[in-house]
Motif scaffolding. Structure first.
Motif, PDB file in Angstrom:
ATOM      1  N   ALA A 198       0.747  -1.316   0.156  1.00  0.00           N
ATOM      2  CA  ALA A 198       0.158  -0.576   0.390  1.00  0.00           C
ATOM      3  C   ALA A 198       0.736   1.224   0.269  1.00  0.00           C
ATOM      4  N   ALA A 199       1.904   1.121   0.763  1.00  0.00           N
ATOM      5  CA  ALA A 199       2.810   2.440   0.389  1.00  0.00           C
ATOM      6  C   ALA A 199       2.977   2.334  -0.489  1.00  0.00           C
ATOM      7  N   VAL A 200       3.879   1.855  -1.403  1.00  0.00           N
ATOM      8  CA  VAL A 200       4.107   2.270  -2.610  1.00  0.00           C
ATOM      9  C   VAL A 200       3.014   2.284  -3.543  1.00  0.00           C
ATOM     10  N   SER A 201       1.907   1.698  -3.790  1.00  0.00           N
ATOM     11  CA  SER A 201       0.549   1.676  -4.749  1.00  0.00           C
ATOM     12  C   SER A 201      -0.595   2.799  -4.353  1.00  0.00           C
ATOM     13  N   ILE A 202      -0.361   3.205  -3.422  1.00  0.00           N
ATOM     14  CA  ILE A 202      -2.001   3.812  -3.230  1.00  0.00           C
ATOM     15  C   ILE A 202      -0.633   5.226  -2.590  1.00  0.00           C
ATOM     16  N   HIS A 203      -1.026   6.502  -3.743  1.00  0.00           N
ATOM     17  CA  HIS A 203      -0.948   7.693  -3.486  1.00  0.00           C
ATOM     18  C   HIS A 203      -2.808   8.361  -3.417  1.00  0.00           C
ATOM     19  N   LYS A 204      -3.141   8.465  -3.138  1.00  0.00           N
ATOM     20  CA  LYS A 204      -4.457   9.263  -2.828  1.00  0.00           C
ATOM     21  C   LYS A 204      -4.601   8.685  -1.387  1.00  0.00           C
ATOM     22  N   LEU A 205      -4.896  10.392  -0.976  1.00  0.00           N
ATOM     23  CA  LEU A 205      -5.133  10.658   0.313  1.00  0.00           C
ATOM     24  C   LEU A 205      -6.262   9.686   1.041  1.00  0.00           C
ATOM     25  N   TRP A 206      -7.813   9.388   0.596  1.00  0.00           N
ATOM     26  CA  TRP A 206      -8.660   8.589   1.121  1.00  0.00           C
ATOM     27  C   TRP A 206      -8.490   7.347   0.875  1.00  0.00           C
ATOM     28  N   ALA A 207      -7.878   6.911  -0.511  1.00  0.00           N
ATOM     29  CA  ALA A 207      -8.057   5.633  -0.840  1.00  0.00           C
ATOM     30  C   ALA A 207      -6.645   4.971   0.491  1.00  0.00           C
ATOM     31  N   SER A 208      -5.729   5.592   0.746  1.00  0.00           N
ATOM     32  CA  SER A 208      -4.680   5.404   1.992  1.00  0.00           C
ATOM     33  C   SER A 208      -4.859   4.973   3.283  1.00  0.00           C
ATOM     34  N   LEU A 209      -6.160   6.608   4.086  1.00  0.00           N
ATOM     35  CA  LEU A 209      -6.582   5.968   5.297  1.00  0.00           C
ATOM     36  C   LEU A 209      -7.825   5.175   5.012  1.00  0.00           C
ATOM     37  N   GLY A 210      -8.066   4.570   3.461  1.00  0.00           N
ATOM     38  CA  GLY A 210      -8.971   3.639   3.988  1.00  0.00           C
ATOM     39  C   GLY A 210      -8.346   2.442   4.007  1.00  0.00           C
ATOM     40  N   ALA A 211      -6.698   2.931   3.633  1.00  0.00           N
ATOM     41  CA  ALA A 211      -5.686   1.246   3.602  1.00  0.00           C
ATOM     42  C   ALA A 211      -5.280   1.474   5.369  1.00  0.00           C
ATOM     43  N   SER A 212      -5.183   2.299   5.925  1.00  0.00           N
ATOM     44  CA  SER A 212      -4.770   2.093   7.228  1.00  0.00           C
ATOM     45  C   SER A 212      -5.460   1.749   8.336  1.00  0.00           C
ATOM     46  N   LEU A 213      -6.589   2.078   7.635  1.00  0.00           N
ATOM     47  CA  LEU A 213      -8.661   1.163   8.869  1.00  0.00           C
ATOM     48  C   LEU A 213      -7.984  -0.524   8.667  1.00  0.00           C
ATOM     49  N   VAL A 214      -7.713  -0.632   6.957  1.00  0.00           N
ATOM     50  CA  VAL A 214      -7.501  -1.757   6.942  1.00  0.00           C
ATOM     51  C   VAL A 214      -6.415  -2.916   7.662  1.00  0.00           C
ATOM     52  N   MET A 215      -4.859  -1.874   8.146  1.00  0.00           N
ATOM     53  CA  MET A 215      -4.043  -2.063   8.140  1.00  0.00           C
ATOM     54  C   MET A 215      -3.848  -2.356  10.198  1.00  0.00           C
ATOM     55  N   GLY A 216      -4.950  -1.278  10.351  1.00  0.00           N
ATOM     56  CA  GLY A 216      -4.806  -1.521  11.549  1.00  0.00           C
ATOM     57  C   GLY A 216      -5.780  -3.159  12.374  1.00  0.00           C
ATOM     58  N   VAL A 217      -6.663  -3.085  11.589  1.00  0.00           N
ATOM     59  CA  VAL A 217      -7.073  -4.550  11.610  1.00  0.00           C
ATOM     60  C   VAL A 217      -6.181  -5.709  11.904  1.00  0.00           C
ATOM     61  N   ALA A 218      -5.593  -5.254  10.472  1.00  0.00           N
ATOM     62  CA  ALA A 218      -4.539  -7.113  10.625  1.00  0.00           C
ATOM     63  C   ALA A 218      -3.356  -6.405  11.928  1.00  0.00           C
ATOM     64  N   VAL A 219      -2.916  -5.538  11.525  1.00  0.00           N
ATOM     65  CA  VAL A 219      -2.030  -5.933  12.898  1.00  0.00           C
ATOM     66  C   VAL A 219      -2.307  -5.372  14.163  1.00  0.00           C
ATOM     67  N   THR A 220      -3.437  -5.210  15.002  1.00  0.00           N
ATOM     68  CA  THR A 220      -4.169  -5.408  16.251  1.00  0.00           C
ATOM     69  C   THR A 220      -4.273  -7.349  16.165  1.00  0.00           C
ATOM     70  N   GLY A 221      -5.476  -7.519  15.323  1.00  0.00           N
ATOM     71  CA  GLY A 221      -5.697  -9.028  15.085  1.00  0.00           C
ATOM     72  C   GLY A 221      -4.544  -9.829  15.416  1.00  0.00           C
ATOM     73  N   MET A 222      -2.870  -9.488  15.281  1.00  0.00           N
ATOM     74  CA  MET A 222      -2.195  -9.619  15.319  1.00  0.00           C
ATOM     75  C   MET A 222      -1.671 -10.122  15.931  1.00  0.00           C
ATOM     76  N   HIS A 223      -1.441  -9.029  17.187  1.00  0.00           N
ATOM     77  CA  HIS A 223      -1.402  -9.011  18.893  1.00  0.00           C
ATOM     78  C   HIS A 223      -2.980  -9.611  19.753  1.00  0.00           C
ATOM     79  N   TYR A 224      -3.811  -9.738  19.281  1.00  0.00           N
ATOM     80  CA  TYR A 224      -4.436 -10.399  19.994  1.00  0.00           C
ATOM     81  C   TYR A 224      -4.711 -11.960  20.107  1.00  0.00           C
ATOM     82  N   THR A 225      -3.962 -12.312  18.725  1.00  0.00           N
ATOM     83  CA  THR A 225      -3.981 -13.736  18.046  1.00  0.00           C
ATOM     84  C   THR A 225      -3.072 -13.999  19.206  1.00  0.00           C
TER      85      THR A 225
END
Length: 275
Positions: free
Chosen positions: A163-190
């Motif tokens: 996402a860091a090298v492929s997504i440049h639009k502001l709103w798209a990157s914000l959406g990607a960050s929400l998905v990344m938050g789910v993944a990282v937090t999911g890793m922690h609680y797993t």
């Protein structure tokens, strides 16, 4: 004796707050990487800021979530050296991945290598942070659940770097960050689901839960300040609203004077590198 362990001692407060921190770090990291690709003369600085933002975001996510960690009939403390070492590991391994894709592009092979290294490092940060726990007992882990948490960490890191090298639009990157938050937090609680605590006797720790929270909040103060500073830098940068359509826009548009005019010549892409 196996103790009862809870990761939600304060209810939904800690998981929600930790998720927001993971999202904040990912969002700042994505925007910093976008700046680095557009400004090659300052690429190293933007990539470094992005790595620090993502690393601090992941680390603050972990220890905010750990505020909600409790062991029945036992007090929990943390070794400050290992706690701070886990922060250094988080920033260092994220920097490796970010600099790899920032300078070598987002090819599948490069993304695979960078994502694997970064994901393994994030998992190492998590379990090093767990190793900092001091209580009157021993922590034990379910091997399969630990392996699953590592797989999630690698997948999340790879997706974040893509996402860091492929997504440049502001709103798209914000959406990607929400998905990344789910993944990282999911890793922690797993990873936390793999933990069991075997008590060896009565607690000899005199520290109260209030002083434990004070310690964790003191540890979090530095990384949170860094995230606020990084956020201010990104917000006041003039390129904040740039999207993909702006990357290929010519610096000027000559008048249309005919088929042989410069306006009909192929324009060079303003992208600073070829991935």
């Amino acid at each position: 004796m196996t103790a009862t362990v809870s990761n939600f001692h304060y209810g939904a407060v800690t998981p929600v707050a930790s998720y927001l921190m993971a999202c904040l770090g990912a969002a700042l990291g994505l925007r910093c990487t976008t700046r680095s690709l557009r400004r090659p003369h300052r690429r190293a600085g933007w990539l470094a800021l992005g790595a620090v933002s993502i690393g601090c975001g992941i680390w603050t996510m972990h220890f905010i979530a750990m505020i909600g960690f409790s062991v029945q009939d036992a007090l929990v403390t943390y070794d400050p050296v290992k706690t701070l070492l886990s922060l250094a590991v988080a920033i260092a391994v994220v920097a490796i991945g970010v600099f790899l894709v920032g300078y070598r592009g987002g090819s599948p092979v490069n993304l695979g290598v960078a994502g694997t290294v970064t994901g393994l490092g994030v998992a190492a940060m998590h379990y090093l942070g767990m190793a900092a726990i001091q209580t009157n007992g021993g922590l034990h882990y379910d091997a399969l659940t630990v392996a699953l948490s590592v797989v999630i960490a690698v997948a999340a890191a790879t997706a974040a770097l893509w996402a860091a090298v492929s997504i440049h639009k502001l709103w798209a990157s914000l959406g990607a960050s929400l998905v990344m938050g789910v993944a990282v937090t999911g890793m922690h609680y797993t990873g936390m689901a793999a933990v069991s605590v075997h008590l060896t006797g009565q607690s000899a720790v005199s520290q109260s839960p209030t002083s434990l929270m004070s310690f964790l909040l003191a540890m979090l103060a530095g990384p949170l300040t860094v995230l606020l500073i990084a956020g201010a830098i990104v917000m006041f940068d003039p390129d904040m609203m740039l999207g993909d359509e702006d990357w290929d826009r010519p610096a000027y548009t000559p008048r249309d004077t005919g088929a042989g005019s410069p306006a009909h010549q192929p324009s060079q892409s303003s992208r600073p590198y070829n991935s």
